[in-house]
Scaffold this motif. Sequence first.
Motif, PDB file in Angstrom:
ATOM      1  N   PRO A 100       0.883  -1.088  -0.027  1.00  0.00           N
ATOM      2  CA  PRO A 100       0.136   0.010  -0.081  1.00  0.00           C
ATOM      3  C   PRO A 100       0.723   1.396  -0.091  1.00  0.00           C
ATOM      4  CG  PRO A 100      -0.785  -1.565   1.554  1.00  0.00           C
ATOM      5  CD  PRO A 100       0.557  -2.097   1.098  1.00  0.00           C
ATOM      6  N   ALA A 101       0.204   2.517  -0.390  1.00  0.00           N
ATOM      7  CA  ALA A 101       0.930   3.656  -0.703  1.00  0.00           C
ATOM      8  C   ALA A 101       1.568   4.079   0.643  1.00  0.00           C
ATOM      9  CB  ALA A 101      -0.056   4.425  -1.028  1.00  0.00           C
ATOM     10  N   PRO A 102       1.291   3.919   2.001  1.00  0.00           N
ATOM     11  CA  PRO A 102       1.792   4.440   3.141  1.00  0.00           C
ATOM     12  C   PRO A 102       3.230   3.793   3.317  1.00  0.00           C
ATOM     13  CG  PRO A 102      -0.420   4.054   3.578  1.00  0.00           C
ATOM     14  CD  PRO A 102      -0.274   3.345   2.264  1.00  0.00           C
ATOM     15  N   ASP A 103       3.311   2.610   2.632  1.00  0.00           N
ATOM     16  CA  ASP A 103       4.794   1.687   2.920  1.00  0.00           C
ATOM     17  C   ASP A 103       5.721   2.236   1.975  1.00  0.00           C
ATOM     18  OD1 ASP A 103       3.068   0.574   4.770  1.00  0.00           O
ATOM     19  OD2 ASP A 103       3.090  -1.291   4.028  1.00  0.00           O
ATOM     20  N   THR A 104       5.401   2.885   0.908  1.00  0.00           N
ATOM     21  CA  THR A 104       6.500   2.903  -0.403  1.00  0.00           C
ATOM     22  C   THR A 104       6.963   4.468  -0.373  1.00  0.00           C
ATOM     23  OG1 THR A 104       4.593   3.630  -1.906  1.00  0.00           O
ATOM     24  CG2 THR A 104       5.146   1.178  -1.580  1.00  0.00           C
ATOM     25  N   THR A 105       8.098   4.516  -0.765  1.00  0.00           N
ATOM     26  CA  THR A 105       8.706   5.862  -0.844  1.00  0.00           C
ATOM     27  C   THR A 105       8.156   6.782  -1.710  1.00  0.00           C
ATOM     28  OG1 THR A 105      10.538   5.020  -2.442  1.00  0.00           O
ATOM     29  CG2 THR A 105      10.893   4.895   0.133  1.00  0.00           C
ATOM     30  N   ASP A 106       7.584   6.364  -2.852  1.00  0.00           N
ATOM     31  CA  ASP A 106       6.736   7.129  -3.547  1.00  0.00           C
ATOM     32  C   ASP A 106       5.339   7.397  -3.485  1.00  0.00           C
ATOM     33  OD1 ASP A 106       5.635   4.901  -4.462  1.00  0.00           O
ATOM     34  OD2 ASP A 106       6.401   4.904  -6.955  1.00  0.00           O
ATOM     35  N   GLY A 107       4.789   6.878  -2.392  1.00  0.00           N
ATOM     36  CA  GLY A 107       3.490   7.266  -2.109  1.00  0.00           C
ATOM     37  C   GLY A 107       2.512   6.783  -2.923  1.00  0.00           C
ATOM     38  N   ALA A 153       1.411   3.527   7.825  1.00  0.00           N
ATOM     39  CA  ALA A 153       2.619   2.698   7.237  1.00  0.00           C
ATOM     40  C   ALA A 153       2.879   1.526   8.390  1.00  0.00           C
ATOM     41  CB  ALA A 153       3.964   3.698   7.328  1.00  0.00           C
ATOM     42  N   GLY A 154       3.169   0.511   7.500  1.00  0.00           N
ATOM     43  CA  GLY A 154       3.279  -0.943   8.166  1.00  0.00           C
ATOM     44  C   GLY A 154       4.577  -1.519   8.116  1.00  0.00           C
ATOM     45  N   LEU A 155       4.616  -2.742   8.566  1.00  0.00           N
ATOM     46  CA  LEU A 155       5.638  -3.635   8.658  1.00  0.00           C
ATOM     47  C   LEU A 155       5.361  -4.766   7.384  1.00  0.00           C
ATOM     48  CD1 LEU A 155       8.411  -4.828   9.483  1.00  0.00           C
ATOM     49  CD2 LEU A 155       7.002  -6.019  11.260  1.00  0.00           C
ATOM     50  N   GLU A 156       6.127  -4.762   6.329  1.00  0.00           N
ATOM     51  CA  GLU A 156       5.741  -5.781   5.424  1.00  0.00           C
ATOM     52  C   GLU A 156       6.701  -7.140   5.618  1.00  0.00           C
ATOM     53  OE1 GLU A 156       5.011  -4.524   1.064  1.00  0.00           O
ATOM     54  OE2 GLU A 156       4.038  -3.015   1.948  1.00  0.00           O
ATOM     55  N   ASN A 177      10.860   0.650   2.730  1.00  0.00           N
ATOM     56  CA  ASN A 177      11.946   1.103   3.562  1.00  0.00           C
ATOM     57  C   ASN A 177      12.787  -0.251   4.239  1.00  0.00           C
ATOM     58  OD1 ASN A 177      13.388   1.706   5.570  1.00  0.00           O
ATOM     59  ND2 ASN A 177      11.975   3.201   6.612  1.00  0.00           N
ATOM     60  N   PRO A 178      13.869  -0.486   4.021  1.00  0.00           N
ATOM     61  CA  PRO A 178      14.363  -1.908   4.454  1.00  0.00           C
ATOM     62  C   PRO A 178      14.286  -2.036   5.796  1.00  0.00           C
ATOM     63  CG  PRO A 178      15.943  -0.824   2.966  1.00  0.00           C
ATOM     64  CD  PRO A 178      14.670   0.119   3.212  1.00  0.00           C
ATOM     65  N   GLU A 179      14.011  -1.042   6.740  1.00  0.00           N
ATOM     66  CA  GLU A 179      13.972  -0.880   8.263  1.00  0.00           C
ATOM     67  C   GLU A 179      12.363  -1.508   8.425  1.00  0.00           C
ATOM     68  OE1 GLU A 179      14.981   2.563   9.955  1.00  0.00           O
ATOM     69  OE2 GLU A 179      17.193   2.428   9.248  1.00  0.00           O
ATOM     70  N   ARG A 180      11.553  -1.371   7.674  1.00  0.00           N
ATOM     71  CA  ARG A 180      10.210  -1.896   7.666  1.00  0.00           C
ATOM     72  C   ARG A 180       9.676  -3.080   6.825  1.00  0.00           C
ATOM     73  NH1 ARG A 180       7.595   0.028  12.106  1.00  0.00           N
ATOM     74  NH2 ARG A 180       5.671   0.186  11.070  1.00  0.00           N
ATOM     75  N   THR A 181      10.877  -3.643   6.890  1.00  0.00           N
ATOM     76  CA  THR A 181      10.663  -5.134   5.751  1.00  0.00           C
ATOM     77  C   THR A 181      11.414  -6.224   6.441  1.00  0.00           C
ATOM     78  OG1 THR A 181      10.792  -3.510   3.756  1.00  0.00           O
ATOM     79  CG2 THR A 181      10.834  -5.892   3.394  1.00  0.00           C
ATOM     80  N   LEU A 182      10.723  -7.253   6.402  1.00  0.00           N
ATOM     81  CA  LEU A 182      11.581  -8.344   6.869  1.00  0.00           C
ATOM     82  C   LEU A 182      11.250  -9.758   5.990  1.00  0.00           C
ATOM     83  CD1 LEU A 182      10.149  -8.749  10.804  1.00  0.00           C
ATOM     84  CD2 LEU A 182      12.279  -8.502   9.832  1.00  0.00           C
ATOM     85  N   PHE A 183      12.295 -10.439   6.350  1.00  0.00           N
ATOM     86  CA  PHE A 183      12.307 -11.881   5.156  1.00  0.00           C
ATOM     87  C   PHE A 183      12.150 -12.821   6.231  1.00  0.00           C
ATOM     88  CE2 PHE A 183      13.819  -8.227   2.721  1.00  0.00           C
ATOM     89  CZ  PHE A 183      13.160  -8.410   1.646  1.00  0.00           C
ATOM     90  N   ILE A 184      11.182 -13.746   6.269  1.00  0.00           N
ATOM     91  CA  ILE A 184      11.325 -14.697   7.248  1.00  0.00           C
ATOM     92  C   ILE A 184      10.957 -16.268   6.430  1.00  0.00           C
ATOM     93  CG2 ILE A 184       9.905 -15.925   9.289  1.00  0.00           C
ATOM     94  CD1 ILE A 184       9.004 -12.786  10.004  1.00  0.00           C
ATOM     95  N   GLN A 185      11.955 -17.344   7.022  1.00  0.00           N
ATOM     96  CA  GLN A 185      11.800 -18.636   6.750  1.00  0.00           C
ATOM     97  C   GLN A 185      10.480 -19.270   6.930  1.00  0.00           C
ATOM     98  OE1 GLN A 185      15.208 -20.947   6.681  1.00  0.00           O
ATOM     99  NE2 GLN A 185      14.255 -22.655   5.962  1.00  0.00           N
TER     100      GLN A 185
END
Length: 418
Positions: free
Chosen positions: A107-114, A178-181, A211-219
Amino acid sequence: MALVEINFDGIIGPSHNYAGLSPGNIASANNAGAVSQPRAAALQGIEKMRANLRLGLAQGFFMPLDRPNKAWLAGLATDMTTADPHIRAAAFSASAMWAANAATVSPAPDTTDGRCHLSAANLLTMAHRSHEWTGTLVQLKLAFADERHFTVHGPVPPPFGDEGAANFMRLCPSHGEAGLEIFVYGKSGGPFPARQHIEASKAVARAHRLNPERTLFIQQSEVAIAAGAFHNDVVAVANERVLFTHEQAFEAPEVAYEAVKARMPEAEIVIVPAERVSLADAIQSYLFNAQLVTLPDGGGMALILPTEAQANLNVWGWLEEHVAGDGPIRRLVPVDVRQSMANGGGPACLRLRVVADPTTVDPRFIADETKLDRMADVIAEHWPESIAPDQLADPALVEQVQKARLALLDACGLGELR
């Protein structure tokens, strides 16, 4: 601009059949060769959407893709008459109904270009799904054509498999903030393939300008994949601040929970213990392949789940205790999607979540009662009542399936998709 969560359900297509094309999907394998009921399946899907509207939720839909996919068959130098049975079945598959696999959505709140970014999934692990993306991409570009608000991306290139939102979760204070993806990937799963590659997840995150700080990769847990959790959404689901998960969903669960809490301290993690609900029970009932939604007007969260969950004593017992104990899930809403369930897809599989202002979406893809009535009439008139495995080579069935889809497109004013 009012951002809300819109659930876009895939209309179950007239070629819905049980060919058992998906290794690792226990329901699909167990029902391989059974006689399907496309008309009943599609009407069940319509009723599910109708129930969501009555809960006050925003609801959209996607059209079935053109099946059999003659262009894909031509690329293999064959057709429905001469193709080997497994290739014929792959060309005929109605699996695009599981819209959770259509794309990944930021969603737009999570992306740097809105802007809201959508990336069509390549689904390359399974032959019957690997040719969906071309039709899906056309539909996404039509529904989300307003470039002031949306960016639609093509699929991640081979060899990296991407299965879309079925391996993706988002946590946020509310949908419009804004959220955590969270991207969930697999490495191995015993005899079954892990379908989501970390390289694909990272490519989507970069394309979506997260935003890398609001992004997680989990196995994803290898045990879960081996047990039949072919997508993460079979063992975990998130909504706003709540992560609802089976104890064995992730490979290193405590590390995953710590990472979530570090980035979003207000997140509430609801863990269903394996001693109460086994992986087998969770997968058979599709407890987690449910729509965890926020009800309007302060109604709390509801879990829209298949009736199979209600029939499982372990699952339903745990859920009733949770609701009685004042947990974040306040309401249980069973729905009948038996035809989809028999092919391995529950309520969550049937929908793609898009947080957006509904007025920015092509209105032809937004549901209301009148449209659902119109679609139900077309389905009742044109969808095959049943399809047996040996019918897939029947030219009369092919003609009926194609005419049925065209009738629905015309009824919905979506002739561009013909």
